[in-house]
Design a protein around this motif. Sequence first.
Motif, PDB file in Angstrom:
ATOM      1  N   ALA A   1       0.824  -1.212   0.000  1.00  0.00           N
ATOM      2  CA  ALA A   1       0.000   0.000   0.000  1.00  0.00           C
ATOM      3  C   ALA A   1       0.855   1.257   0.000  1.00  0.00           C
ATOM      4  CB  ALA A   1      -0.920  -0.001   1.220  1.00  0.00           C
ATOM      5  N   LYS A   2       0.239   2.312  -0.454  1.00  0.00           N
ATOM      6  CA  LYS A   2       0.826   3.645  -0.358  1.00  0.00           C
ATOM      7  C   LYS A   2      -0.161   4.507   0.398  1.00  0.00           C
ATOM      8  CE  LYS A   2       3.102   7.231  -3.080  1.00  0.00           C
ATOM      9  NZ  LYS A   2       3.523   7.667  -4.432  1.00  0.00           N
ATOM     10  N   GLY A   3       0.144   4.722   1.666  1.00  0.00           N
ATOM     11  CA  GLY A   3      -0.820   5.370   2.539  1.00  0.00           C
ATOM     12  C   GLY A   3      -1.912   4.388   2.916  1.00  0.00           C
ATOM     13  N   GLN A   4      -3.166   4.777   2.659  1.00  0.00           N
ATOM     14  CA  GLN A   4      -4.310   3.929   2.974  1.00  0.00           C
ATOM     15  C   GLN A   4      -4.930   3.305   1.729  1.00  0.00           C
ATOM     16  OE1 GLN A   4      -5.495   3.090   6.097  1.00  0.00           O
ATOM     17  NE2 GLN A   4      -3.578   4.065   6.753  1.00  0.00           N
TER      18      GLN A   4
ATOM     19  N   CYS B   1       4.526  -5.734  -7.922  1.00  0.00           N
ATOM     20  CA  CYS B   1       3.352  -5.169  -7.263  1.00  0.00           C
ATOM     21  C   CYS B   1       3.694  -4.128  -6.209  1.00  0.00           C
ATOM     22  CB  CYS B   1       2.535  -6.292  -6.614  1.00  0.00           C
ATOM     23  SG  CYS B   1       1.927  -7.525  -7.782  1.00  0.00           S
ATOM     24  N   LEU B   2       4.961  -3.954  -5.883  1.00  0.00           N
ATOM     25  CA  LEU B   2       5.331  -2.992  -4.846  1.00  0.00           C
ATOM     26  C   LEU B   2       5.154  -1.565  -5.349  1.00  0.00           C
ATOM     27  CD1 LEU B   2       8.608  -4.652  -3.485  1.00  0.00           C
ATOM     28  CD2 LEU B   2       6.404  -4.534  -2.325  1.00  0.00           C
ATOM     29  N   PRO B   3       4.834  -0.623  -4.450  1.00  0.00           N
ATOM     30  CA  PRO B   3       4.744   0.787  -4.857  1.00  0.00           C
ATOM     31  C   PRO B   3       6.120   1.335  -5.202  1.00  0.00           C
ATOM     32  CG  PRO B   3       4.471   0.564  -2.475  1.00  0.00           C
ATOM     33  CD  PRO B   3       4.466  -0.824  -3.034  1.00  0.00           C
ATOM     34  N   GLU B   4       6.149   2.435  -5.932  1.00  0.00           N
ATOM     35  CA  GLU B   4       7.412   2.987  -6.409  1.00  0.00           C
ATOM     36  C   GLU B   4       8.319   3.433  -5.268  1.00  0.00           C
ATOM     37  OE1 GLU B   4       6.568   6.071  -9.137  1.00  0.00           O
ATOM     38  OE2 GLU B   4       5.710   4.742 -10.672  1.00  0.00           O
ATOM     39  N   ASP B   5       7.732   3.926  -4.174  1.00  0.00           N
ATOM     40  CA  ASP B   5       8.548   4.428  -3.066  1.00  0.00           C
ATOM     41  C   ASP B   5       8.907   3.354  -2.050  1.00  0.00           C
ATOM     42  OD1 ASP B   5       6.015   4.021  -2.164  1.00  0.00           O
ATOM     43  OD2 ASP B   5       5.873   5.907  -1.032  1.00  0.00           O
ATOM     44  N   ALA B   6       8.737   2.077  -2.406  1.00  0.00           N
ATOM     45  CA  ALA B   6       9.100   0.985  -1.497  1.00  0.00           C
ATOM     46  C   ALA B   6      10.612   0.956  -1.311  1.00  0.00           C
ATOM     47  CB  ALA B   6       8.611  -0.356  -2.058  1.00  0.00           C
TER      48      ALA B   6
ATOM     49  N   ARG C   1      -2.994  -0.213  -5.158  1.00  0.00           N
ATOM     50  CA  ARG C   1      -3.445  -0.308  -6.546  1.00  0.00           C
ATOM     51  C   ARG C   1      -3.929  -1.724  -6.854  1.00  0.00           C
ATOM     52  NH1 ARG C   1       0.309  -2.271 -10.406  1.00  0.00           N
ATOM     53  NH2 ARG C   1       2.367  -2.800  -9.528  1.00  0.00           N
ATOM     54  N   ASN C   2      -4.732  -1.832  -7.887  1.00  0.00           N
ATOM     55  CA  ASN C   2      -5.262  -3.120  -8.335  1.00  0.00           C
ATOM     56  C   ASN C   2      -5.063  -3.217  -9.842  1.00  0.00           C
ATOM     57  OD1 ASN C   2      -6.548  -5.572  -8.396  1.00  0.00           O
ATOM     58  ND2 ASN C   2      -8.615  -4.722  -8.355  1.00  0.00           N
ATOM     59  N   ASP C   3      -4.857  -4.403 -10.346  1.00  0.00           N
ATOM     60  CA  ASP C   3      -4.693  -4.579 -11.784  1.00  0.00           C
ATOM     61  C   ASP C   3      -5.672  -5.630 -12.284  1.00  0.00           C
ATOM     62  OD1 ASP C   3      -3.519  -6.724 -10.551  1.00  0.00           O
ATOM     63  OD2 ASP C   3      -1.888  -6.909 -11.994  1.00  0.00           O
ATOM     64  N   ARG C   4      -5.904  -5.648 -13.566  1.00  0.00           N
ATOM     65  CA  ARG C   4      -6.889  -6.552 -14.136  1.00  0.00           C
ATOM     66  C   ARG C   4      -6.474  -8.013 -14.026  1.00  0.00           C
ATOM     67  NH1 ARG C   4      -8.713  -3.512 -19.793  1.00  0.00           N
ATOM     68  NH2 ARG C   4      -9.588  -1.634 -18.798  1.00  0.00           N
ATOM     69  N   SER C   5      -5.171  -8.276 -14.054  1.00  0.00           N
ATOM     70  CA  SER C   5      -4.706  -9.673 -13.988  1.00  0.00           C
ATOM     71  C   SER C   5      -4.844 -10.277 -12.597  1.00  0.00           C
ATOM     72  CB  SER C   5      -3.242  -9.752 -14.429  1.00  0.00           C
ATOM     73  OG  SER C   5      -2.408  -9.053 -13.516  1.00  0.00           O
ATOM     74  N   GLY C   6      -5.020  -9.429 -11.591  1.00  0.00           N
ATOM     75  CA  GLY C   6      -5.128  -9.925 -10.227  1.00  0.00           C
ATOM     76  C   GLY C   6      -3.802 -10.236  -9.571  1.00  0.00           C
ATOM     77  N   ALA C   7      -2.684  -9.822 -10.195  1.00  0.00           N
ATOM     78  CA  ALA C   7      -1.361 -10.136  -9.649  1.00  0.00           C
ATOM     79  C   ALA C   7      -1.147  -9.493  -8.286  1.00  0.00           C
ATOM     80  CB  ALA C   7      -0.276  -9.689 -10.621  1.00  0.00           C
ATOM     81  N   VAL C   8      -1.647  -8.270  -8.107  1.00  0.00           N
ATOM     82  CA  VAL C   8      -1.443  -7.574  -6.830  1.00  0.00           C
ATOM     83  C   VAL C   8      -2.176  -8.294  -5.707  1.00  0.00           C
ATOM     84  CG1 VAL C   8      -1.766  -5.404  -5.597  1.00  0.00           C
ATOM     85  CG2 VAL C   8      -1.114  -5.381  -8.004  1.00  0.00           C
ATOM     86  N   LEU C   9      -3.411  -8.708  -5.971  1.00  0.00           N
ATOM     87  CA  LEU C   9      -4.177  -9.385  -4.928  1.00  0.00           C
ATOM     88  C   LEU C   9      -3.604 -10.777  -4.635  1.00  0.00           C
ATOM     89  CD1 LEU C   9      -7.804  -8.344  -5.924  1.00  0.00           C
ATOM     90  CD2 LEU C   9      -6.369  -7.435  -4.085  1.00  0.00           C
ATOM     91  N   ARG C  10      -3.073 -11.447  -5.655  1.00  0.00           N
ATOM     92  CA  ARG C  10      -2.405 -12.733  -5.392  1.00  0.00           C
ATOM     93  C   ARG C  10      -1.196 -12.533  -4.488  1.00  0.00           C
ATOM     94  NH1 ARG C  10      -3.147 -13.170 -10.953  1.00  0.00           N
ATOM     95  NH2 ARG C  10      -4.817 -14.612 -11.571  1.00  0.00           N
ATOM     96  N   ALA C  11      -0.403 -11.513  -4.795  1.00  0.00           N
ATOM     97  CA  ALA C  11       0.765 -11.226  -3.952  1.00  0.00           C
ATOM     98  C   ALA C  11       0.337 -10.859  -2.537  1.00  0.00           C
ATOM     99  CB  ALA C  11       1.586 -10.099  -4.579  1.00  0.00           C
ATOM    100  N   LEU C  12      -0.774 -10.107  -2.432  1.00  0.00           N
ATOM    101  CA  LEU C  12      -1.294  -9.739  -1.116  1.00  0.00           C
ATOM    102  C   LEU C  12      -1.691 -10.980  -0.318  1.00  0.00           C
ATOM    103  CD1 LEU C  12      -2.461  -7.380   0.748  1.00  0.00           C
ATOM    104  CD2 LEU C  12      -4.652  -7.926  -0.335  1.00  0.00           C
TER     105      LEU C  12
END
Length: 766
Positions: free
Chosen positions: A93-96, A298-303, A99-110
């Motif tokens: 996350a970045k703050g609260q 899937c990480l935010p840019e400022d990670a 992001r989400n993507d159509r492939s679902g990669a972010v939610l799988r990583a989550l």
Amino acid sequence: LFRSPSCPHPRHIPTCTDPSMPSAAHVLKPHRPLTAAMAGSRGGTRPNKKVLTLQPLPKGRRRDNDGRSNQEQLPEDVNTWPRRWAAAFRAFAKGQHMRNDRSGAVLRALLRKAGNMHINEDLLSQAVEKVAGISLLASSDVFGVLSSYEDRVCKAAEAAFLSKANYGLMHPRHLAEITTRIGWVMLPDHLQEATAEAAESLKTPVPSGKGTSGIPLPLFLRILEILSDREGFSKSQYDRMMKACLRYDVDGSGIFEISEMPRITIWLRFCTEPGTSEKLLQEGCDEVTRISQEEVYCLPEDAPEKSKEVKRHLDFIDFIRCMRRHMNNEYVRTQELFLKHDENRDGLIGVVELIQLFRSMGLSLCPQALIDAVKANDLTDVYSFSDFWRILDFLRDREGFSDAKFEDTIESFQHFDVKHQGQITTRQAQHALKWNGYLLGLSVFSEQDHWKEKYAQRGLICEAEFLRIAREHDEADLKVIRSVYRQKAADKGVGLLAVENLPAALKLVNARYAAYHGDWIKQNPISEPLLDFEDFRKVVEAFRLLVRDTFRGHSGFMLKEVKPIQDDFKSRGPGPDGLLAENKVAQLLDHMYPALRSDTKLRDCIRASLREHNATSCAIDLERLLAVLRTFQDKCEAEQDEAAKAVSDKLQLAHWQVDEFLDAYHICRCHGAAHARTAVHQLPKTTVRRTLYGLREGQELEVQEETNLVVALRQLLSETSLKSVDSFIELVRKLRQIDLEDVTDDKEPRSPTSEKRSTAASSRAF
């Protein structure tokens, strides 16, 4: 084994329905899918629109609310979430928002970060249905996805329980079926252990399965929680594998580096099909890298930059996950072998059948090793499949050795691992094998051994590799013993061996044993006129230990090496007490190593060896002299081994050839330029042709060319002062550039240097 109403035959093991567990699904047989999602209190079933897929419960689920069990979970407040959910959200996350993507990669990583390592796509699509079109997810949306997905996982487990329950209780025999469907093929003993652990944590009695006793739903869920945290392993299994991890993690980093992979591979390869363990670990590394790349994407840019590093190695948790796949495969494979040897199909095999079973798996099991395994596991003389696996686990940790031979082999390894690094060089491993009683003689039935070419790719041998090498030598010796017994026993080995044929049989096993037979038979008279194979094997083992103890008594020198030293020692006139005066010791060392006068480093090394054995200013006997010489050679080899990598890189030599190169360097250096002819004479011809001259496999030299090669090497040595390994490398490079047809033998006489030096000059050298 694994009997249940829907699985009546022990051969039939139901399959895992989890598509993310391919190894288990491939090796297990088809299973009738769960058709009843819910069951009534009296065990009746009713159909459900959707069949819920069984999954492992999220890791860490039972520790979610430690210390805050009464706190309400607020979707908008991440601090009230379970710890693993909050950690996973903050990672992406970045703050609260996240992001989400159509492939679902972010939610799988989550979900993976939250402990759901085996993602089920059907459950995932249902859980993310409400947020599929949202590109930026608030914390409440993420909370809904996590709770929805994990609720469905838990409901599938509850449905599986209720489909087997009767009056709210499930019989323990159904537990194996459910765990197998999840993807954990487990033995009854391990399931019982997990059940007892779960019952203890809930302060409830352990269900016996008799009468009305059964597993209630809370206990069932706690069992699954415990097994999910350990990839389906009981505590004893998990502790054993973690112990293996710590054992083979040499640098203590908690991960398996590339250099450490051969160690764990050797351990896994015990009694398995060739190539399976290497393939398993490679697939594990590839999977870890793939998942890590997805998480980095899937990480935010400022990670933090450190979190963006792609993981390309196995840590202990990854290794345990690989072990689950390995165990699933091995349970099925070994059960099929077990059933082949269980002729009467009663689920039990005897001692003979057990030994035959291990032989079919590639292990020649000696009776004493089996006795030790049976005693350690408190077993009898008949064995179930669970008993067989307990014996297999016991033997895997000992490489199939008996307790005595295992301890002896470990002691031999540790004797040369003076720095306690958990690994030794290949030259030290060669000495350790001899220290353990192998390679101390030849037999007409012996086959050429190539263990260095097989295990010395890194130039270092770890404890697990040394155990495997020792076992291979042990099995080679056993093969020789069998061949000799067949030749000397009656009816080509079917009958017994007459005692009068024992000396000839021992000589065939090892030519050195004949010299010890007379004294041994006086101290160990054989009353029986005939010997069976096991009796003969025990006699041969006694002689192996006898030769080994003699070798150790001579400080690691063989008799053929001790004989010239002993003759030289006696020729210099030791006193009546067997002690040789200090000045005469100096003469003897000067005669053995002529280069001591000109090579200061070599002279310092021999002085240090004398000091180490308190032999610098006193008379010494032959035993102490041998100890000094052994220390001197060990010190020289330790110094030379530091240049092994440079030798391999500069001359393009394999690690096992580097050992031959360094041995040749030591011989040539100790003799010096003035004694080049003697040095070349002591070098093995194969070392000169293959390692020094660089002759490739299949290439041959004519007789005259080989003679010219020896002459050329002798001429180069007589012109070169070998003060370091680099100087010998340059010499070998020059040798490889010489056209052997142009070499001429000047036949110049040896320089009369060291042989006529005075006693006083020899004494001053030390």
